[in-house]
Write a protein that holds these residues in place. Structure first.
Motif, mmCIF file in Angstrom:
data_model
loop_
_atom_site.group_PDB
_atom_site.id
_atom_site.type_symbol
_atom_site.label_atom_id
_atom_site.label_comp_id
_atom_site.label_asym_id
_atom_site.label_seq_id
_atom_site.Cartn_x
_atom_site.Cartn_y
_atom_site.Cartn_z
ATOM 1 N N LEU A 51 42.935 23.263 53.169
ATOM 2 C CA LEU A 51 43.452 24.314 52.185
ATOM 3 C C LEU A 51 42.379 25.104 51.387
ATOM 4 O O LEU A 51 42.371 26.079 51.288
ATOM 5 N N GLY A 52 41.484 24.029 51.126
ATOM 6 C CA GLY A 52 40.241 24.797 50.115
ATOM 7 C C GLY A 52 39.421 25.555 50.899
ATOM 8 O O GLY A 52 39.158 26.639 50.722
ATOM 9 N N VAL A 53 39.022 24.907 52.168
ATOM 10 C CA VAL A 53 38.100 25.971 53.051
ATOM 11 C C VAL A 53 38.637 27.087 53.484
ATOM 12 O O VAL A 53 37.918 28.174 53.490
ATOM 13 N N GLY A 54 40.051 26.921 53.953
ATOM 14 C CA GLY A 54 40.682 28.078 54.234
ATOM 15 C C GLY A 54 40.786 29.332 53.263
ATOM 16 O O GLY A 54 40.669 30.498 53.431
ATOM 17 N N GLN A 55 41.036 28.704 51.907
ATOM 18 C CA GLN A 55 41.111 29.669 50.725
ATOM 19 C C GLN A 55 39.627 30.461 50.430
ATOM 20 O O GLN A 55 39.683 31.645 50.084
ATOM 21 N N ALA A 56 38.880 29.556 50.669
ATOM 22 C CA ALA A 56 37.484 29.913 50.289
ATOM 23 C C ALA A 56 36.922 30.946 51.592
ATOM 24 O O ALA A 56 36.143 32.200 50.835
ATOM 25 N N ILE A 57 37.434 30.924 52.519
ATOM 26 C CA ILE A 57 37.041 31.899 53.702
ATOM 27 C C ILE A 57 37.629 33.129 53.519
ATOM 28 O O ILE A 57 37.227 34.286 53.476
ATOM 29 N N LEU A 58 39.223 33.235 52.898
ATOM 30 C CA LEU A 58 39.773 34.295 52.394
ATOM 31 C C LEU A 58 39.150 35.024 51.350
ATOM 32 O O LEU A 58 38.998 36.513 51.539
ATOM 33 N N MET A 59 38.742 34.344 50.566
ATOM 34 C CA MET A 59 38.131 34.914 49.350
ATOM 35 C C MET A 59 36.691 35.681 49.407
ATOM 36 O O MET A 59 36.357 36.195 48.746
ATOM 37 N N SER A 60 35.957 34.972 50.429
ATOM 38 C CA SER A 60 34.681 35.480 50.908
ATOM 39 C C SER A 60 34.797 36.759 51.829
ATOM 40 O O SER A 60 33.819 37.483 51.895
ATOM 41 N N GLN A 61 35.987 37.025 52.275
ATOM 42 C CA GLN A 61 36.129 38.339 53.156
ATOM 43 C C GLN A 61 36.497 39.489 52.473
ATOM 44 O O GLN A 61 36.185 40.626 53.060
ATOM 45 N N ALA A 62 36.709 39.504 51.144
ATOM 46 C CA ALA A 62 37.149 40.628 50.425
ATOM 47 C C ALA A 62 37.033 40.377 48.668
ATOM 48 O O ALA A 62 37.618 39.545 48.459
ATOM 49 N N THR A 63 36.453 41.403 48.320
ATOM 50 C CA THR A 63 36.471 40.978 46.766
ATOM 51 C C THR A 63 37.464 41.142 46.077
ATOM 52 O O THR A 63 38.045 40.392 45.197
ATOM 53 N N TRP A 64 38.802 41.810 46.525
ATOM 54 C CA TRP A 64 39.767 41.763 45.829
ATOM 55 C C TRP A 64 40.734 40.666 46.374
ATOM 56 O O TRP A 64 41.577 40.208 45.301
ATOM 57 N N ILE A 65 40.686 39.877 47.343
ATOM 58 C CA ILE A 65 41.139 38.771 47.582
ATOM 59 C C ILE A 65 40.578 37.569 46.649
ATOM 60 O O ILE A 65 41.308 36.825 45.965
ATOM 61 N N GLU A 66 39.182 37.767 46.476
ATOM 62 C CA GLU A 66 38.497 36.791 45.490
ATOM 63 C C GLU A 66 39.175 36.936 44.192
ATOM 64 O O GLU A 66 39.412 35.926 43.294
ATOM 65 N N ASN A 67 39.031 38.248 43.694
ATOM 66 C CA ASN A 67 39.609 38.440 42.261
ATOM 67 C C ASN A 67 40.950 37.991 42.159
ATOM 68 O O ASN A 67 41.549 37.712 40.897
ATOM 69 N N MET A 68 41.863 37.956 43.194
ATOM 70 C CA MET A 68 43.347 37.562 43.120
ATOM 71 C C MET A 68 43.628 36.172 43.088
ATOM 72 O O MET A 68 44.231 35.735 42.339
ATOM 73 N N LEU A 69 42.580 35.375 43.742
ATOM 74 C CA LEU A 69 42.847 34.080 43.980
ATOM 75 C C LEU A 69 41.835 33.238 43.074
ATOM 76 O O LEU A 69 42.415 31.946 42.655
ATOM 77 N N TYR A 70 40.983 33.529 42.709
ATOM 78 C CA TYR A 70 40.025 32.733 41.876
ATOM 79 C C TYR A 70 40.515 32.178 40.510
ATOM 80 O O TYR A 70 40.495 31.005 40.201
ATOM 81 N N PRO A 71 41.270 33.252 39.876
ATOM 82 C CA PRO A 71 41.776 32.620 38.462
ATOM 83 C C PRO A 71 42.808 31.263 38.921
ATOM 84 O O PRO A 71 42.872 30.642 38.077
ATOM 85 N N TYR A 72 43.524 31.594 39.942
ATOM 86 C CA TYR A 72 44.504 30.438 40.174
ATOM 87 C C TYR A 72 43.868 28.972 40.873
ATOM 88 O O TYR A 72 44.206 27.972 40.674
ATOM 89 N N ALA A 73 42.649 29.194 41.299
ATOM 90 C CA ALA A 73 41.743 27.965 41.877
ATOM 91 C C ALA A 73 41.525 27.345 40.152
ATOM 92 O O ALA A 73 41.507 26.059 40.299
ATOM 93 N N VAL A 74 40.993 28.124 39.388
ATOM 94 C CA VAL A 74 40.668 27.710 38.172
ATOM 95 C C VAL A 74 41.806 26.984 37.484
ATOM 96 O O VAL A 74 41.594 25.727 36.836
ATOM 97 N N PHE A 75 42.793 27.884 37.635
ATOM 98 C CA PHE A 75 44.026 27.174 36.977
ATOM 99 C C PHE A 75 44.545 25.842 37.483
ATOM 100 O O PHE A 75 44.886 24.890 36.823
ATOM 101 N N LEU A 76 44.409 25.608 38.902
ATOM 102 C CA LEU A 76 44.596 24.578 39.374
ATOM 103 C C LEU A 76 43.764 23.220 38.893
ATOM 104 O O LEU A 76 44.221 22.265 38.622
ATOM 105 N N GLN A 77 42.473 23.498 38.656
ATOM 106 C CA GLN A 77 41.640 22.574 38.115
ATOM 107 C C GLN A 77 42.050 22.111 36.436
ATOM 108 O O GLN A 77 41.963 20.834 36.371
ATOM 109 N N THR A 78 42.769 22.821 35.980
ATOM 110 C CA THR A 78 43.103 22.679 34.622
ATOM 111 C C THR A 78 44.577 21.955 34.454
ATOM 112 O O THR A 78 45.005 21.801 33.378
#
Length: 273
Positions: free
Chosen positions: A91-118
């Protein structure tokens, strides 16, 4: 040439001793402090709260029944941690690959990755139990939640950190997105992926023990065994189980460190030490 070889060998031995001596000295200090607290700080009637190290080792690992219980529980926790780590890796590497392919995907998913940590995992453990039961599956879910964040952030850092000059070269060769990912970004991200795996491996063991401790049902893992020894005030056995949990985490951390050095240590400066 002979003189150079002798100097190199000596310096290598010196570096090896510098790695071995400080941890051993710190370990000896911890054991000494443990004995001081057990025999000098605690009152005789309260020494059962912190038995000295030799009692923990003897009662926990040299009593056959206790040793078998700890080893059996460690095996259950190892299975949970391994499955949880494998799912978190995908799940993690798959999400990282998606986020690395487009800035809009990174901007969409990154906050939820941080939210998951909290997420306060302990607070939602009852909810996880109601959704997934209170046995193996629920413990795996706890492992995934706890171990997922470093398996997103570290690979993402590596994927985005590929050499810009090589990106330009791939552009000149009109390489497709998949070719660029497989031949450039993923190899460049391998050192960071193994760093994330090392971190997540220890967290997966923590997740397995925590989930087992608070669910309190199903196969007996290290967490449930700790809870049982604690309820019986069997401090030596409980501390031995804690040491076994620590040892399991260190073992998994060491394994992925060794694997990382074998795979990327020959060309990655960070992993060649």
């Amino acid at each position: 040439m002979a003189t150079q070889f002798t100097v190199s060998t000596g310096s290598g031995q010196g570096a090896r001793w510098k790695r071995i001596v400080p941890p051993l000295a710190f370990f000896a200090l911890i054991i000494a402090l443990w004995y001081v607290i057990s025999y000098l700080v605690l009152e005789p009637g309260k020494q059962f709260l912190l038995p000295p190290p030799h009692e923990v080792i003897i009662d926990g690992f040299f009593v056959p029944e206790t040793r078998e219980d700890i080893l059996s529980a460690a095996w259950e926790s190892f299975k949970v941690a391994t499955v949880g780590l494998a799912i978190a890796f995908v799940l993690g590497v798959g999400q990282a690959i998606l986020m690395s392919q487009a800035t809009w995907i990174e901007n969409m998913l990154y906050p939820y990755a941080v939210f998951l940590q909290t997420i306060p995992t302990l607070a939602i453990i009852p909810v996880i139990g109601f959704w997934f039961g209170f046995d193996f599956g629920a413990r795996v879910v706890v492992c995934v939640i706890i171990a997922l964040f470093p398996l997103i952030i570290n690979p993402l850092k590596g994927l985005l950190g590929a050499d810009p000059g090589l990106h330009d070269l791939f552009t000149l060769r009109r390489a497709g997105r998949m070719t660029r990912l497989v031949r450039l970004q993923l190899p460049a991200a391998l050192p960071d992926i193994f760093t994330g795996l090392q971190t997540a491996a220890g967290l997966a063991v923590v997740g397995a023990v925590v989930g087992d401790y608070f669910f309190g049902r199903g196969a007996i893992g290290l967490g449930l065994l700790i809870a049982r020894y604690s309820s019986r005030l069997e401090a030596a056995e409980m501390l031995a189980t804690v040491l076994a949990a620590c040892g399991l985490g260190v073992l998994m951390f060491w394994f992925f460190g060794m694997l990382g050095r074998r795979i990327v240590g020959r060309w990655s400066e960070a992993w060649s030490r």
